[in-house]
Structures are given as structure tokens and as C-alpha cells.
Design a protein around this motif. Structure first.
Motif, short mmCIF file in Angstrom:
data_model
loop_
_atom_site.label_atom_id
_atom_site.label_comp_id
_atom_site.label_asym_id
_atom_site.label_seq_id
_atom_site.Cartn_x
_atom_site.Cartn_y
_atom_site.Cartn_z
N GLY A 77 0.76 -1.32 -0.08
CA GLY A 77 0.30 0.03 -0.09
C GLY A 77 0.81 1.22 -0.06
N LEU A 78 0.41 2.10 -0.91
CA LEU A 78 1.34 3.44 -0.93
C LEU A 78 0.78 4.32 0.28
N VAL A 79 1.70 5.11 0.97
CA VAL A 79 1.32 6.13 2.02
C VAL A 79 2.19 7.21 1.81
N LEU A 80 1.45 8.26 2.13
CA LEU A 80 1.99 9.58 2.08
C LEU A 80 2.07 10.51 3.15
N ASN A 81 1.67 9.98 4.37
CA ASN A 81 1.59 10.53 5.67
C ASN A 81 1.19 9.84 6.82
N MET A 82 1.14 10.16 8.02
CA MET A 82 0.91 9.45 8.98
C MET A 82 -0.50 8.85 8.86
N ARG A 83 -1.37 9.67 8.53
CA ARG A 83 -3.04 9.13 8.29
C ARG A 83 -2.86 7.87 7.38
N GLY A 84 -2.14 7.91 6.28
CA GLY A 84 -1.93 6.75 5.44
C GLY A 84 -1.24 5.50 6.10
N TRP A 85 -0.37 5.91 6.96
CA TRP A 85 0.29 4.64 7.81
C TRP A 85 -0.69 4.24 8.62
N ASP A 86 -1.54 4.76 9.29
CA ASP A 86 -2.55 4.30 10.18
C ASP A 86 -3.47 3.38 9.39
N ARG A 87 -3.96 3.98 8.23
CA ARG A 87 -4.73 2.98 7.39
C ARG A 87 -4.31 1.66 6.93
#
Length: 301
Positions: A77-87
Motif C-alpha cells: 500500500g502506498l503511504v504519503l503521511n501518518m494518516r496513510g500509515w494508520d490506514r
């Protein structure tokens, strides 16, 4: 040659994110299953980004829920920020790939943050993972060979970013030619410079074929010792925030070149070609991958 080259399939994420036709999560899951049946073992499946900005990637959680963990398979999964990491953590994704833009101009337009802020986010995510657990973690440095807004990117800047990333608990570091401006000689030089400052992490390369140098650049990377390359089924792809963006190198083109030379990839070329026909039919477009258009060689008996 028996050397194995890992070809990471990025079609379901990078391949679809710039298409006018937005596929449903169910269609994207079927695409992933078809790719796995064709031999893909490591696939970029989703992007944990704001669906208002990239509607083609809406429904990431739904896609992940339809892909339960399987041995010897890895969904990224591609992540750009901490919110993306949590998801990514909440979905049980096998890998999270954090993107850091090598230039401030591209970072601000693409992610709303300059390179320094993105590196700080990467360090924070790596710290969270070290203390709380989570999926395997990698970083991709986009526009590592050239930027549509700043022009040439100083290789020393990229090497400094790689050196800093190598000091974090990451599993892999990737260099991306996001707008397809690299040449094979620049690839070799940058690979050698980056490997000199890296630790035990793997180095991965991601090329676009915008100026018809993608396969040549992949060849240069392999010759320089890189064993992990990205590619997209049918040559689909392109960044929504890069002007005149075009697709990745085609998975079937890369696999054909490598296996013709005696390398091993684990892919089934006829199945890849069939998958390209299926996905391009859904999208209503002609594949750019040359092997799908020209056919296999030697010809089937």
C-alpha cells in the motif's frame, strides 16, 4: 544465468491512478488475482491517499479486505503521511511504501509538503513501526532523476536522502524516474553512488517509459547489481500530478527481456499478455507494452 530478478507489479496502483475510467474495488481485486495467477508475488495493490484527490484509488480498505494474507505473496500500500500509515496498519497490509519527493516543488504539488517535511514524516512512521509494529516498510524517492518543475535533480541530493533513509529501520529503498527522463549511464552512476551509502536495505528501481528509455534503464540497473524492479502490466500508469505523465515500463516487456537473456522472474508471459488484454478492455485503451502488441517469440508451435 540463474539470477532471479524480482519484478514488482505496480499496475493496480500506479497503473490505474491516472486513468479516466475509475474501476470498482471488485474489478481491481480481480485484476490483482489475475496478475497473481500470471506469476506476480509482490504487487502494489492500493494507495492510502485522499480519494477526493485520486478517485481512482477510492476503496483501499475494501480492496485489502478482499485480499487475505497468503504465504509468499505481498500486497503493498502506498503511504504519503501518518494518516496513510494508520490506514495501512488497520488493513493488515503486507507492506507500506512511503513516497518522498526528491524536490521541494514536486513535493508541494504532489503531497503538500516539501522534502524535509516528508523525510520527517518517514522518520516518524519508522519510529512508530519500531515501537508498535506494523507492515514491512520501504521508501520510494520520486523524481530522483528529474523533476517537471525544477528540472535536473542533483544526484548528490538524492544520495544524501538515501544516506539519511538508510539510517532508519527500513526494509528497502527505491529510486523512481517518475517522469521518464533518465538514461542508462545516469542510472548506473546513481545506483553505484546510492549503494555506497546504504546499509543492508535492498535497492529497488522504478522507471517510466516516457522517452522510450525505460527498458534500457532497467538493463543498466540490473547490470549495476539491482535485483528488484517495478513494472506495470500493459505499460499502464503515470502520476496525476506530473504534466504529460505516461506509463511505466510494461511488465511483459521487462519479463520478456530478462527471460530472453536467461534471468528468472517467475512470470507466465502468455498469462500476462491475456491479463493486459483484459484490463485494457475494461479501460477502453490500447496497451503500450510492445510484447502484447507484437506477440511472443519464438512463435508458439
Amino acid at each position: 544465468m540463474s539470477r532471479f530478478i524480482e519484478v514488482v507489479e505496480v499496475g493496480p496502483r500506479d497503473g490505474l491512478q491516472n486513468e479516466k475510467v475509475a474501476l470498482t474495488p471488485a474489478q481491481r481485486v480481480e485484476f490483482i488475482h489475475r496478475l497473481e495467477a500470471a506469476g506476480a508475488r509482490r504487487i502494489e495493490t492500493v494507495s492510502f491517499v485522499n480519494p477526493a484527490r485520486v478517485p481512482q484509488m477510492a476503496g483501499a480498505e475494501e480492496v485489502c479486505a478482499a485480499l487475505p494474507a497468503e504465504p509468499k505473496r505481498s500486497r503493498i500500500g502506498l503511504v504519503l503521511n501518518m494518516r496513510g500509515w494508520d490506514r495501512a496498519v488497520s488493513t493488515g497490509c503486507d507492506e507500506a511504501n512511503v513516497v518522498v519527493c526528491a524536490t521541494d516543488a514536486f513535493g508541494i504539488r504532489n503531497q503538500g509538503a516539501d522534502t524535509r517535511a516528508q523525510m520527517d514524516t518517514l522518520a516518524a512512521i519508522a519510529g512508530r513501526r519500531a515501537t508498535e509494529g506494523g507492515p514491512r516498510l520501504s521508501v520510494t524517492f520520486s523524481v530522483a532523476f528529474g523533476c517537471p518543475f525544477e528540472g535536473e535533480v542533483d544526484p548528490a541530493r538524492v544520495v544524501d536522502l538515501v544516506r539519511e533513509a538508510a539510517g532508519l529501520p527500513l526494509d528497502e529503498i527505491a529510486l523512481a524516474d517518475t517522469i521518464g527522463v533518465a538514461d542508462p549511464w545516469a542510472v548506473r552512476r546513481l545506483v553505484e553512488s546510492c549503494r555506497a551509502v546504504m546499509g543492508e536495505q535492498k535497492l529497488r528501481l522504478h522507471f517510466h517509459d516516457t522517452r522510450n528509455t525505460g527498458l534500457a534503464n532497467a538493463f543498466a540497473g540490473v547490470e549495476a547489481g539491482v535485483d528488484v524492479l517495478d513494472a506495470s502490466c500493459g505499460g499502464l500508469g503515470g502520476c496525476p500530478f506530473a504534466p504529460n505523465a505516461t506509463g511505466n515500463i510494461g511488465t511483459e516487456d521487462l519479463v520478456y527481456m530478462l527471460e530472453r537473456a536467461g534471468f528468472s522472474t517467475g512470470y507466465d508471459l502468455p498469462a500476462l499478455i491475456a491479463t493486459t488484454g483484459w484490463i485494457c478492455g475494461l479501460l477502453g485503451k490500447t496497451p503500450t507494452a510492445a510484447v502484447t502488441r507484437a506477440g511472443l517469440f519464438p512463435l508458439p508451435a
